[in-house]
Scaffold this motif. Structure first.
Motif, PDB file in Angstrom:
ATOM      1  N   VAL A 319       0.843  -1.207   0.000  1.00  0.00           N
ATOM      2  CA  VAL A 319       0.000   0.000   0.000  1.00  0.00           C
ATOM      3  C   VAL A 319       0.870   1.246   0.000  1.00  0.00           C
ATOM      4  CG1 VAL A 319      -1.915  -1.095   1.218  1.00  0.00           C
ATOM      5  CG2 VAL A 319      -0.123   0.040   2.536  1.00  0.00           C
ATOM      6  N   GLN A 320       0.252   2.353  -0.403  1.00  0.00           N
ATOM      7  CA  GLN A 320       0.899   3.665  -0.341  1.00  0.00           C
ATOM      8  C   GLN A 320       0.134   4.490   0.674  1.00  0.00           C
ATOM      9  OE1 GLN A 320       3.486   4.865  -2.186  1.00  0.00           O
ATOM     10  NE2 GLN A 320       3.788   2.911  -3.231  1.00  0.00           N
ATOM     11  N   ILE A 321       0.838   5.105   1.596  1.00  0.00           N
ATOM     12  CA  ILE A 321       0.158   5.974   2.564  1.00  0.00           C
ATOM     13  C   ILE A 321       0.799   7.354   2.500  1.00  0.00           C
ATOM     14  CG2 ILE A 321      -0.514   6.294   4.976  1.00  0.00           C
ATOM     15  CD1 ILE A 321      -0.065   3.275   5.351  1.00  0.00           C
ATOM     16  N   ASN A 322       0.125   8.257   1.836  1.00  0.00           N
ATOM     17  CA  ASN A 322       0.698   9.590   1.657  1.00  0.00           C
ATOM     18  C   ASN A 322       0.031  10.678   2.475  1.00  0.00           C
ATOM     19  OD1 ASN A 322       2.734   8.898  -0.281  1.00  0.00           O
ATOM     20  ND2 ASN A 322       1.047   8.512  -1.705  1.00  0.00           N
ATOM     21  N   SER A 323      -1.046  10.323   3.144  1.00  0.00           N
ATOM     22  CA  SER A 323      -1.731  11.336   3.948  1.00  0.00           C
ATOM     23  C   SER A 323      -2.522  10.627   5.038  1.00  0.00           C
ATOM     24  CB  SER A 323      -2.698  12.130   3.071  1.00  0.00           C
ATOM     25  OG  SER A 323      -3.722  11.257   2.629  1.00  0.00           O
ATOM     26  N   PRO A 324      -2.886  11.341   6.111  1.00  0.00           N
ATOM     27  CA  PRO A 324      -3.723  10.721   7.142  1.00  0.00           C
ATOM     28  C   PRO A 324      -5.026  10.190   6.562  1.00  0.00           C
ATOM     29  CG  PRO A 324      -2.767  12.737   7.993  1.00  0.00           C
ATOM     30  CD  PRO A 324      -2.403  12.683   6.531  1.00  0.00           C
ATOM     31  N   ALA A 325      -5.559  10.890   5.562  1.00  0.00           N
ATOM     32  CA  ALA A 325      -6.811  10.417   4.959  1.00  0.00           C
ATOM     33  C   ALA A 325      -6.609   9.023   4.363  1.00  0.00           C
ATOM     34  CB  ALA A 325      -7.287  11.396   3.895  1.00  0.00           C
ATOM     35  N   GLU A 326      -5.464   8.834   3.691  1.00  0.00           N
ATOM     36  CA  GLU A 326      -5.191   7.517   3.115  1.00  0.00           C
ATOM     37  C   GLU A 326      -4.960   6.475   4.211  1.00  0.00           C
ATOM     38  OE1 GLU A 326      -3.057   9.248  -0.891  1.00  0.00           O
ATOM     39  OE2 GLU A 326      -2.119   7.541   0.102  1.00  0.00           O
ATOM     40  N   ALA A 327      -4.312   6.902   5.292  1.00  0.00           N
ATOM     41  CA  ALA A 327      -4.084   5.977   6.407  1.00  0.00           C
ATOM     42  C   ALA A 327      -5.419   5.517   6.982  1.00  0.00           C
ATOM     43  CB  ALA A 327      -3.238   6.642   7.484  1.00  0.00           C
ATOM     44  N   LYS A 328      -6.334   6.460   7.161  1.00  0.00           N
ATOM     45  CA  LYS A 328      -7.649   6.112   7.701  1.00  0.00           C
ATOM     46  C   LYS A 328      -8.381   5.164   6.755  1.00  0.00           C
ATOM     47  CE  LYS A 328      -7.951  10.537   9.866  1.00  0.00           C
ATOM     48  NZ  LYS A 328      -8.490  11.883   9.638  1.00  0.00           N
ATOM     49  N   GLU A 329      -8.184   5.415   5.475  1.00  0.00           N
ATOM     50  CA  GLU A 329      -8.753   4.536   4.453  1.00  0.00           C
ATOM     51  C   GLU A 329      -8.293   3.083   4.662  1.00  0.00           C
ATOM     52  OE1 GLU A 329     -11.433   4.654   1.697  1.00  0.00           O
ATOM     53  OE2 GLU A 329     -10.585   6.558   2.359  1.00  0.00           O
ATOM     54  N   MET A 330      -7.048   2.913   5.096  1.00  0.00           N
ATOM     55  CA  MET A 330      -6.486   1.576   5.352  1.00  0.00           C
ATOM     56  C   MET A 330      -6.841   1.103   6.764  1.00  0.00           C
ATOM     57  SD  MET A 330      -4.306   1.441   2.695  1.00  0.00           S
ATOM     58  CE  MET A 330      -4.043   2.735   1.524  1.00  0.00           C
ATOM     59  N   ARG A 331      -7.693   1.836   7.429  1.00  0.00           N
ATOM     60  CA  ARG A 331      -8.131   1.525   8.797  1.00  0.00           C
ATOM     61  C   ARG A 331      -6.962   1.535   9.790  1.00  0.00           C
ATOM     62  NH1 ARG A 331     -11.655  -3.156   8.745  1.00  0.00           N
ATOM     63  NH2 ARG A 331     -12.024  -2.554  10.901  1.00  0.00           N
ATOM     64  N   ILE A 332      -6.123   2.569   9.615  1.00  0.00           N
ATOM     65  CA  ILE A 332      -5.080   2.826  10.596  1.00  0.00           C
ATOM     66  C   ILE A 332      -5.523   4.037  11.417  1.00  0.00           C
ATOM     67  CG2 ILE A 332      -2.675   3.533  10.958  1.00  0.00           C
ATOM     68  CD1 ILE A 332      -1.981   2.241   8.307  1.00  0.00           C
ATOM     69  N   ALA A 333      -5.403   3.951  12.736  1.00  0.00           N
ATOM     70  CA  ALA A 333      -5.719   5.103  13.582  1.00  0.00           C
ATOM     71  C   ALA A 333      -4.487   5.470  14.393  1.00  0.00           C
ATOM     72  CB  ALA A 333      -6.876   4.770  14.511  1.00  0.00           C
ATOM     73  N   TYR A 334      -4.389   6.732  14.736  1.00  0.00           N
ATOM     74  CA  TYR A 334      -3.194   7.207  15.441  1.00  0.00           C
ATOM     75  C   TYR A 334      -3.593   8.142  16.581  1.00  0.00           C
ATOM     76  CZ  TYR A 334       1.235   9.845  15.997  1.00  0.00           C
ATOM     77  OH  TYR A 334       2.365  10.457  16.489  1.00  0.00           O
ATOM     78  N   VAL A 335      -3.234   7.776  17.799  1.00  0.00           N
ATOM     79  CA  VAL A 335      -3.411   8.664  18.949  1.00  0.00           C
ATOM     80  C   VAL A 335      -2.079   9.376  19.169  1.00  0.00           C
ATOM     81  CG1 VAL A 335      -3.845   8.781  21.422  1.00  0.00           C
ATOM     82  CG2 VAL A 335      -5.156   7.204  20.024  1.00  0.00           C
ATOM     83  N   PRO A 336      -2.017  10.653  18.833  1.00  0.00           N
ATOM     84  CA  PRO A 336      -0.738  11.364  18.854  1.00  0.00           C
ATOM     85  C   PRO A 336      -0.348  11.799  20.262  1.00  0.00           C
ATOM     86  CG  PRO A 336      -2.455  12.860  18.182  1.00  0.00           C
ATOM     87  CD  PRO A 336      -3.126  11.524  18.416  1.00  0.00           C
ATOM     88  N   PRO A 337       0.938  12.080  20.482  1.00  0.00           N
ATOM     89  CA  PRO A 337       1.387  12.469  21.819  1.00  0.00           C
ATOM     90  C   PRO A 337       0.966  13.892  22.169  1.00  0.00           C
ATOM     91  CG  PRO A 337       3.205  12.608  20.273  1.00  0.00           C
ATOM     92  CD  PRO A 337       2.045  12.035  19.523  1.00  0.00           C
ATOM     93  N   ASP A 338       0.767  14.718  21.164  1.00  0.00           N
ATOM     94  CA  ASP A 338       0.475  16.114  21.429  1.00  0.00           C
ATOM     95  C   ASP A 338      -0.970  16.399  21.057  1.00  0.00           C
ATOM     96  OD1 ASP A 338       0.212  18.775  21.510  1.00  0.00           O
ATOM     97  OD2 ASP A 338       2.001  19.251  20.335  1.00  0.00           O
ATOM     98  N   ARG A 339      -1.824  16.292  22.066  1.00  0.00           N
ATOM     99  CA  ARG A 339      -3.253  16.334  21.765  1.00  0.00           C
ATOM    100  C   ARG A 339      -3.707  17.685  21.237  1.00  0.00           C
ATOM    101  NH1 ARG A 339      -2.768  15.388  27.254  1.00  0.00           N
ATOM    102  NH2 ARG A 339      -2.978  17.286  28.485  1.00  0.00           N
ATOM    103  N   HIS A 340      -2.943  18.760  21.503  1.00  0.00           N
ATOM    104  CA  HIS A 340      -3.430  20.082  21.086  1.00  0.00           C
ATOM    105  C   HIS A 340      -3.307  20.307  19.610  1.00  0.00           C
ATOM    106  CE1 HIS A 340      -4.058  20.975  25.100  1.00  0.00           C
ATOM    107  NE2 HIS A 340      -2.855  20.524  25.371  1.00  0.00           N
TER     108      HIS A 340
END
Ligand SMILES: Nc1ncnc2c1ncn2[C@@H]1O[C@H](COP(=O)(O)OP(=O)(O)OP(=O)(O)O)[C@@H](O)[C@H]1O
Ligand SMILES: [Mg+2]
Length: 504
Positions: A319-340
């Protein structure tokens, strides 16, 4: 005994619909480190904001060296010797670190004059260096600094005032272990100079290391003030939560996992480094490394926030993941360290934030299913103990730890296949931590694959099935199920070449 430098008497604070504090007394002596503890939403930050002139109390008085005072704003409090380092960063991203340190200080800026920028930079740099921030360039714009560098700037900024009282509201939440030690050296130095320090933290270890006294708040009331020698971890938890929290980490029995969900080959972290690894179905894979070792970059690459070279395969397909939108498309989620910056949209309600990533699933024929949204939101409110009168409250008004719970809830609700968690319980109280760990464990049991990045060693050891250790952009060791302990983990992460018999 010396006189208290500061007393708060019968402090109450009401916000619309919330009694944040009720009749709280608090005394602070020169040269003591006084820990303030309590669950998320107990009222710690509110009490400290009253003390530093951010909020006026609904009731109660403050005495500074015996004299009743009213701080009309934070600057007035600072000029009288009370400085605060807020839980949330208050820096301007587009100004340099040095400018941030002096921006509220027209009197000092005037001293530097228009042409004395170099002098301002020099003084700022000295201050930052003196608290162990030597690697930070104060001329750099804050937005280019990492989270822990920003925290160092916050501390330096507060210290630039001659403080009798220094309030540190979760100063360590964004700092990795080695930086925390440096900060403690600063705290010890200030203490020796007679500064009274209020230290707010959810980390027990730190409290026992640095504090002389501890005051516990629960639901806006003061439960007790004790000398640190009179309490234990268990007794503190009991005071905070009102009951025992027996088991922090769920029991994860060993399981052979064969099905590869995520395959990463030669994923570049920078020009010189690339990593390869696999994540299995239902696995919790821990990534541990000191700051700058590359674990954050791995998360960014997998979520499409950073670009580079390498191969990513999901369920056997490239797969190619070039943006968060594409990542979400692949059902990847990310809880980042910097919530703000990345986690939540603060003016929106808890409910809207929780529903954001799943809006598409929740719409039927172009209309949102409000009932469903409400149900999901209620579930996470209850399960994560998000403290708020209701879920229509703006996230802005939540306490720091409760905001973190919304970030986590939001991504859990999105039902991903691969979940990347980075510092998931930063600033979260012990009861909610246990709950979050349970949820993570359950999700993995149900087949979710989790990449856990955390600088909290007990957390990564307590939850992971396997741990990969990163050192300067390379994997240097793999710990199998139950093999890691804190000493080994830290050793491998800080200087793998010193570990005997290790092939690196
Ligand atoms: N500006 C505000 N408007 C409305 N409610 C508020 C506001 N600030 C705080 N609250 C509420 O007051 C209560 C106490 O919040 P506070 O931020 O003091 O908690 P805390 O003990 O610092 O928690 P944490 O450990 O999560 O930082 C919470 O219920 C919070 O939602
Ligand atoms: Mg707080």
């Amino acid at each position: 005994m010396a006189n208290p430098v500061l007393t708060m008497e019968g402090i109450s604070k009401e916000f619309p619909g919330v009694k944040a504090l009720e009749g709280v007394d608090f005394e602070l002596y020169p040269g003591e480190v006084h820990a303030l503890m309590g669950e998320n939403g107990a009222g710690k930050s509110t009490l400290m904001k009253i003390l530093s002139g951010v909020y006026a109390p609904t009731n109660g008085i403050i005495r500074l060296k015996g004299e009743e005072v009213v701080f009309r704003n934070p600057l007035a409090a600072q000029h009288q010797g009370v400085s605060i380092i807020h839980q949330e960063f208050n820096l301007f991203p587009n100004l340099s670190a040095a400018e941030n340190m002096y921006i509220d200080r027209p009197e000092i800026a005037g001293r530097f004059g228009w042409l004395s920028w170099s002098k301002m930079y020099r003084e700022a740099q000295q201050l930052v260096d003196s608290i162990g921030g030597g690697g930070i360039d104060v001329r750099k714009e804050v937005r280019h600094l990492g989270v822990h560098s920003q925290q160092v700037i916050e501390i330096a900024k507060a210290l630039s005032f001659q403080a009798d009282v220094l309030i540190m509201d979760e100063p360590s939440a964004a700092l990795p272990e080695n930086e925390v030690q440096k900060m403690f050296e600063v705290v010890e130095r200030l203490k020796a100079q007679g500064v009274a320090i209020v230290y707010v933290s959810h980390r027990m270890k730190e409290i026992f290391e640095i504090a002389d006294k501890v005051t516990v708040l629960r639901d806006g009331r003061k439960i007790a003030t004790r000398n640190i020698s009179e309490v234990t971890e268990q007794s503190l938890i009991r005071m905070m939560v009102g009951k025992e929290v027996s088991q922090l980490y769920p029991v994860r029995p060993f399981q052979q996992r064969k099905e590869t969900v995520l395959q990463v080959k030669q994923l570049s972290l920078d020009a010189a480094h690339a990593v390869s690894f696999q994540l299995h179905k239902g696995e919790i894979l821990g990534l541990f490394g000191l700051p700058g070792s590359g674990s954050h970059t791995i998360a960014c690459r997998l979520f499409g926030l950073a670009k580079g070279t390498g191969e990513i395969g999901i369920n056997g397909k490239p797969v190619q993941i070039n943006s968060p939108a594409e990542a979400k498309e692949m059902r990847i989620a990310y809880v980042p360290p910097d919530r703000h910056r990345q986690g939540i949209i603060k003016p929106l309600s808890i409910r809207s934030n929780l529903a954001l990533p799943i809006l598409r699933d929740l719409s039927e024929g172009g209309r949102l299913n409000q009932e469903k949204i409400k149900k999901i939101s209620q579930y996470y409110m209850d399960r994560l103990h998000i403290k708020s009168p209701n879920d229509l409250q703006s996230v802005d008004f939540l306490s720091g730890g409760n905001q973190q719970k919304v970030v986590i809830g939001k991504w859990l609700a999105s039902k991903p296949e691969i979940l990347i968690l980075e510092e998931p319980t930063r600033g979260v109280d012990v009861g909610a931590k246990a709950e979050i760990y349970n949820i993570i464990h359950e999700l993995a049991q149900n087949g979710l694959s989790i990449l856990l990045i955390s600088s909290e060693m007990p957390e990564i050891i307590g939850l992971s099935d396997r741990i990969l250790v990163l050192h300067k952009g390379e994997f240097v060791h793999e710990f199998g199920h139950g093999e890691a302990d804190q000493e080994q983990l830290l050793k491998r992460a800080s200087n793998p070449r010193l570990v005997e018999g290790d092939a690196v």
